[in-house]
Design a protein around this motif. Structure first.
Motif, PDB file in Angstrom:
ATOM      1  N   LEU A   1      -1.912   0.959  -4.903  1.00 29.29           N
ATOM      2  CA  LEU A   1      -2.377   0.549  -3.611  1.00 29.29           C
ATOM      3  C   LEU A   1      -1.391   1.090  -2.434  1.00 29.29           C
ATOM      4  CD1 LEU A   1      -4.293  -2.504  -4.463  1.00 29.29           C
ATOM      5  CD2 LEU A   1      -5.348  -0.314  -3.828  1.00 29.29           C
ATOM      6  N   HIS A   2       0.008   0.475  -2.741  1.00 29.48           N
ATOM      7  CA  HIS A   2       0.896   0.830  -1.873  1.00 29.48           C
ATOM      8  C   HIS A   2       0.875   2.392  -1.337  1.00 29.48           C
ATOM      9  CE1 HIS A   2       4.995   1.788  -0.417  1.00 29.48           C
ATOM     10  NE2 HIS A   2       4.953   0.707   0.145  1.00 29.48           N
ATOM     11  N   THR A   3       0.905   3.134  -2.383  1.00 27.64           N
ATOM     12  CA  THR A   3       0.900   4.584  -2.147  1.00 27.64           C
ATOM     13  C   THR A   3      -0.371   5.142  -1.485  1.00 27.64           C
ATOM     14  OG1 THR A   3       2.514   5.139  -4.222  1.00 27.64           O
ATOM     15  CG2 THR A   3       1.071   6.841  -3.287  1.00 27.64           C
ATOM     16  N   VAL A   4      -1.547   4.670  -1.792  1.00 27.01           N
ATOM     17  CA  VAL A   4      -2.728   4.761  -1.045  1.00 27.01           C
ATOM     18  C   VAL A   4      -2.512   4.621   0.277  1.00 27.01           C
ATOM     19  CG1 VAL A   4      -5.007   4.752  -0.842  1.00 27.01           C
ATOM     20  CG2 VAL A   4      -4.117   4.959  -3.281  1.00 27.01           C
ATOM     21  N   PHE A   5      -1.907   3.402   0.556  1.00 26.69           N
ATOM     22  CA  PHE A   5      -1.956   2.920   1.925  1.00 26.69           C
ATOM     23  C   PHE A   5      -0.993   3.697   2.805  1.00 26.69           C
ATOM     24  CE2 PHE A   5      -3.472  -1.464  -0.022  1.00 26.69           C
ATOM     25  CZ  PHE A   5      -4.836  -1.076   0.150  1.00 26.69           C
ATOM     26  N   TYR A   6       0.054   3.912   2.054  1.00 28.05           N
ATOM     27  CA  TYR A   6       1.051   4.725   2.744  1.00 28.05           C
ATOM     28  C   TYR A   6       0.578   6.254   3.136  1.00 28.05           C
ATOM     29  CZ  TYR A   6       6.026   5.049   3.824  1.00 28.05           C
ATOM     30  OH  TYR A   6       7.283   5.092   4.503  1.00 28.05           O
ATOM     31  N   LEU A   7      -0.018   6.919   2.214  1.00 28.37           N
ATOM     32  CA  LEU A   7      -0.658   8.187   2.399  1.00 28.37           C
ATOM     33  C   LEU A   7      -1.688   8.029   3.664  1.00 28.37           C
ATOM     34  CD1 LEU A   7      -0.781   9.543  -1.138  1.00 28.37           C
ATOM     35  CD2 LEU A   7       0.817   9.999   0.571  1.00 28.37           C
ATOM     36  N   CYS A   8      -2.106   6.857   3.681  1.00 25.38           N
ATOM     37  CA  CYS A   8      -3.432   6.876   4.739  1.00 25.38           C
ATOM     38  C   CYS A   8      -3.007   6.187   5.952  1.00 25.38           C
ATOM     39  CB  CYS A   8      -4.685   6.330   4.004  1.00 25.38           C
ATOM     40  SG  CYS A   8      -5.267   6.970   2.809  1.00 25.38           S
ATOM     41  N   ALA A   9      -1.638   5.792   5.990  1.00 22.10           N
ATOM     42  CA  ALA A   9      -0.907   4.993   7.058  1.00 22.10           C
ATOM     43  C   ALA A   9      -1.716   3.697   7.483  1.00 22.10           C
ATOM     44  CB  ALA A   9      -1.079   6.066   8.481  1.00 22.10           C
ATOM     45  N   LEU A  10      -1.959   2.753   6.485  1.00 24.37           N
ATOM     46  CA  LEU A  10      -2.621   1.852   6.586  1.00 24.37           C
ATOM     47  C   LEU A  10      -1.786   0.704   6.756  1.00 24.37           C
ATOM     48  CD1 LEU A  10      -5.804   2.452   4.329  1.00 24.37           C
ATOM     49  CD2 LEU A  10      -5.663   2.557   6.926  1.00 24.37           C
ATOM     50  N   GLN A  11      -1.617  -0.058   7.815  1.00 21.97           N
ATOM     51  CA  GLN A  11      -0.732  -1.293   7.850  1.00 21.97           C
ATOM     52  C   GLN A  11      -1.785  -2.453   8.336  1.00 21.97           C
ATOM     53  OE1 GLN A  11       1.810  -2.548   6.723  1.00 21.97           O
ATOM     54  NE2 GLN A  11       3.571  -1.205   7.111  1.00 21.97           N
ATOM     55  N   PRO A  12      -1.829  -3.516   7.701  1.00 20.68           N
ATOM     56  CA  PRO A  12      -0.742  -4.341   7.158  1.00 20.68           C
ATOM     57  C   PRO A  12      -1.006  -4.186   5.632  1.00 20.68           C
ATOM     58  CG  PRO A  12      -2.353  -5.813   7.819  1.00 20.68           C
ATOM     59  CD  PRO A  12      -2.594  -4.704   8.294  1.00 20.68           C
ATOM     60  N   TRP A  13      -1.715  -3.528   5.199  1.00 21.59           N
ATOM     61  CA  TRP A  13      -2.102  -3.206   3.626  1.00 21.59           C
ATOM     62  C   TRP A  13      -1.130  -2.972   3.020  1.00 21.59           C
ATOM     63  CZ3 TRP A  13      -5.383  -6.778   3.540  1.00 21.59           C
ATOM     64  CH2 TRP A  13      -6.341  -6.992   4.532  1.00 21.59           C
ATOM     65  N   ARG A  14      -0.141  -1.646   3.557  1.00 24.58           N
ATOM     66  CA  ARG A  14       0.946  -1.100   2.871  1.00 24.58           C
ATOM     67  C   ARG A  14       2.010  -2.389   2.500  1.00 24.58           C
ATOM     68  NH1 ARG A  14       3.969   2.633   6.295  1.00 24.58           N
ATOM     69  NH2 ARG A  14       5.585   1.242   6.079  1.00 24.58           N
ATOM     70  N   THR A  15       2.187  -3.108   3.596  1.00 26.09           N
ATOM     71  CA  THR A  15       3.163  -3.965   3.253  1.00 26.09           C
ATOM     72  C   THR A  15       2.614  -5.489   2.403  1.00 26.09           C
ATOM     73  OG1 THR A  15       4.000  -3.770   5.585  1.00 26.09           O
ATOM     74  CG2 THR A  15       4.589  -5.957   4.495  1.00 26.09           C
ATOM     75  N   VAL A  16       1.309  -5.517   2.588  1.00 27.12           N
ATOM     76  CA  VAL A  16       0.778  -6.706   1.478  1.00 27.12           C
ATOM     77  C   VAL A  16       1.154  -5.921   0.245  1.00 27.12           C
ATOM     78  CG1 VAL A  16      -1.226  -7.621   0.757  1.00 27.12           C
ATOM     79  CG2 VAL A  16      -0.788  -7.520   3.109  1.00 27.12           C
TER      80      VAL A  16
END
Length: 140
Positions: free
Chosen positions: A104-119
């Motif tokens: 999920l961290h990678t997907v959220f990073y690639l999609c620029a999704l905060q705060p989900w990347r941090t979660v």
């Protein structure tokens, strides 16, 4: 085979596949756009070297670096976890939740999704903290 060893092996393979997919994602964007920063790669396809990496490649590289800060620690803790015989019942949860969090961290990073990347990052860190506690409890 002991349950913790089994789930550690599964998590290790899934993490390898995730990191491989991140590399493939970079290659896909470079190849489909014929944009390479390395002179030898650009020359191979008859192009001039790009001044900068593509934005998708830059994001994937940052996700990759974050993996390199976390996955080796997890792998080391996982070996210790199974060697000391820490909780068998928690092993699948800790190993698979950590693995899912890294995906999920990678997907959220690639999609620029905060705060989900941090979660997702925090969930992985919590798993490693619990693994550490379980290791210490098993050796005391």
């Amino acid at each position: 085979m002991d349950e913790a060893v089994y789930w550690y092996a599964v998590a290790s393979v899934l993490l390898f596949l995730k990191m491989f997919a991140t590399s493939a994602y970079q290659g896909f964007h470079r190849i489909t756009k014929l944009t390479f920063k390395s002179p030898e790669d650009a020359a191979f396809v008859g192009r001039e070297p790009a001044r900068e990496e593509l934005p998708q490649v830059q994001r994937a590289a940052k996700a990759w670096l974050n993996d390199l800060e976390n996955i080796p620690i997890f792998l080391g803790l996982g070996v210790a976890y199974v060697l000391v015989g820490a909780s068998q019942g928690l092993a699948p949860w800790l190993f698979l939740v950590f693995t899912a969090a890294r995906y999920l961290h990678t997907v959220f990073y690639l999609c620029a999704l905060q705060p989900w990347r941090t979660v997702a990052f925090a969930v992985g860190v919590v798993c490693m903290a619990v693994m550490s506690i379980q290791i210490v409890a098993a050796i005391l």
